[in-house]
Design an enzyme around this catalytic site. Structure first.
Site, PDB file in Angstrom:
ATOM      1  CD  GLU A  83      -2.916   1.017   2.382  1.00  0.00           C
ATOM      2  OE1 GLU A  83      -3.806   1.885   2.484  1.00  0.00           O
ATOM      3  OE2 GLU A  83      -2.785   0.083   3.209  1.00  0.00           O
ATOM      4  CB  ALA A 119      -7.506   0.445   9.780  1.00  0.00           C
TER       5      ALA A 119
END
Length: 497
Positions: A168, A209
């Protein structure tokens, strides 16, 4: 005399026809040029299944690729209605059904002839990472239902999976530098070139998150687990990247609530220094301790309610956030971020996106603002009473209006005390888009995956310039005209004449 004239005229006509035919033949053979036709457009799509929402990004690129990597541009972005797919634990089929509206929109854009060869992916991020830690069976069921839905469409489904935090971060870094033409650019001579000069930007991503930092340090990365090697456009890059799971904005605020509830003398009514004066929030303990990021107290009754009373104390808020982030326990100083994680000193300029941008944009601090102005603006906003905020921002949802103060303080703590940007604050730019394209990991993901998608074989045609073609047509028509004239003469001017 007329009989003698006939063969003379016929002879002249035949010679003229022969000469014209030879000229036309020569024109059709000489100076032929081969030209490659433009390649067909290829498409690819990626679902970004985040912790709080899902979005579809549709990309396109020419069939011929530059050094094995597609020149990709964004065609469509579609926000999926509802929360992230990790919220469908009690209704896994609903996760798949939620994607249909955006898939239908993509069907209308991608030509029918291209749909079967259009790769489609879904990448789930920190929300599903947390769910997988809690209950892998539930996360697998959700991914299975998502897979069923995507396979029911005529796209080339390539998989739905939970991507790692390193992926990511690295793919967000690729997106930024691709859009800023740091990997490749189109030169005035009509060729794609690798820029000889120009800084490579770092990436700062803040999700719900998790949060990621990615950049190329001055010195080689010392920890192999934090090194991410990439090859794009025939060039290799090694960057430092780290993903802090449980330190995304939503999870950090949840951890702060849990810390306050555990450490207060009156656990049912708790002062919250990051909430505005006059604001009260009542929640169940089950809503606070429903995440693996938050340690559950013992004994623990999830149905018990707790009320948070806003006090609007910025100094106390910052102090509490520093305890949550753990900015002091670092044995690797100065090569450390926060929570005891290895990080080389930040290097170069950075783009901060996702929740970084949305928070600072609301406060009027994007894309850049001096550190003193940022601090004074956050302080001024946090000092306002809840009634004042509701009056000033009547159209903003309560959840966002409540959390902007705490989010802003949290951002400042991780940027200044965590990543150590105290002396290089002016190197950060808070952005949502570059070149009309959203900043995020999905474009970088697609760019990296185009290395695995074969290029189209270019179609080659042979032709001539327009003037030569016109000359060919003229001589061919003239030959046909003379041939017709000779035939007419033979028919009309017979022996009886």
């Amino acid at each position: 005399m007329r009989l003698q004239l006939k063969p003379v005229l016929l002879g002249v006509a035949v010679v003229a026809i022969a000469c014209m035919s030879i000229i036309a033949l020569i024109l059709t053979i000489v100076n032929r040029q081969k030209v490659e036709l433009p390649n067909s457009t290829q498409y690819g799509m990626v679902f970004d299944a985040g912790s709080s929402h899902t979005a579809l990004f549709l990309y396109q690129w020419p069939g011929n690729k530059e050094n094995n990597t597609g020149i990709v541009s964004q065609t469509l972005t579609c926000d999926v209605k509802g929360d992230g797919i990790s919220s469908y634990v009690t209704n896994p089929p609903g996760a798949g059904q939620s994607l249909r509206e955006c898939l239908d929109i993509a069907m209308a854009i991608v030509p029918a002839s291209q749909q079967r060869i259009t790769p489609a992916y879904l990448g789930a991020t920190a929300g599903m990472r947390l769910l997988s830690l809690q209950n892998k069976t539930q996360s697998d069921e959700i991914l299975s239902e998502v897979t069923k839905t995507m396979q029911s469409y005529p796209f080339d489904f390539r998989g739905a999976r939970i991507i790692t935090g390193m992926e990511e971060g690295a793919y967000g870094w690729i997106t930024i530098n691709y859009l800023l033409e740091r990997f490749i650019k189109y030169a005035f001579n009509g060729k794609w070139i690798h820029p000889k000069a120009g800084n490579i930007f770092g990436a700062l991503d803040l999700g719900g998150a998790s949060t990621q930092i990615s950049f190329i340090p001055k010195d080689p990365v010392k920890d192999p687990q934090s090194a991410f090697d990439l090859q794009l456009y025939s060039y290799r890059y090694q960057l430092y990247t780290h993903s802090y799971l449980c330190y995304g904005k939503d999870q950090a605020l949840k951890k702060l609530q849990a810390y306050l509830q555990k450490t207060t003398s009156t656990p049912s009514v708790v002062d919250h220094p990051c909430y505005h004066k006059g604001y009260n929030l009542t929640v169940k303990l089950g809503d606070i301790y429903d995440s693996p990021c938050v340690a559950k107290p013992t004994p623990y009754d999830p149905s018990v309610q707790v009320t948070f009373l806003g006090t609007g104390d910025s100094a106390c808020c910052i102090s509490l956030i520093e305890k949550i982030v753990n900015v002091t326990n670092c044995s690797l100083y100065p090569d450390c971020g926060f929570d005891g994680v290895y990080q080389p000193p930040v290097n170069g300029e950075f783009f901060a996106f996702s929740a970084y941008f949305y928070t600072f944009d609301f406060l009027g601090l994007a894309p850049r603002a001096s550190l003193s102005h940022v601090n004074s603006t956050i302080e001024s906003y946090c000092n306002k009473t809840w009634m004042t905020l509701v009056t000033e921002y009547p159209k903003v949802k309560e959840k966002y209006l409540r959390d902007y103060c705490c989010s802003a303080h949290y951002i400042m703590v991780i940027l200044l005390k965590g990543y150590k940007f105290e002396t290089s604050w002016d190197k950060i730019s808070f952005q949502k888009q570059v070149a009309d394209t959203d900043i995020g990991w999905t474009l970088g993901y697609m760019l990296n995956l185009t290395n695995l998608i074969p290029s189209d074989r270019p179609l080659v045609v042979t032709g001539v310039q327009t003037s030569q073609w016109a000359a060919e047509v003229f001589f061919i028509v003239f030959v046909l005209f003379l041939s017709l004239a000779v035939f007419t003469i033979l028919c009309v001017w017979g022996p009886s004449s």
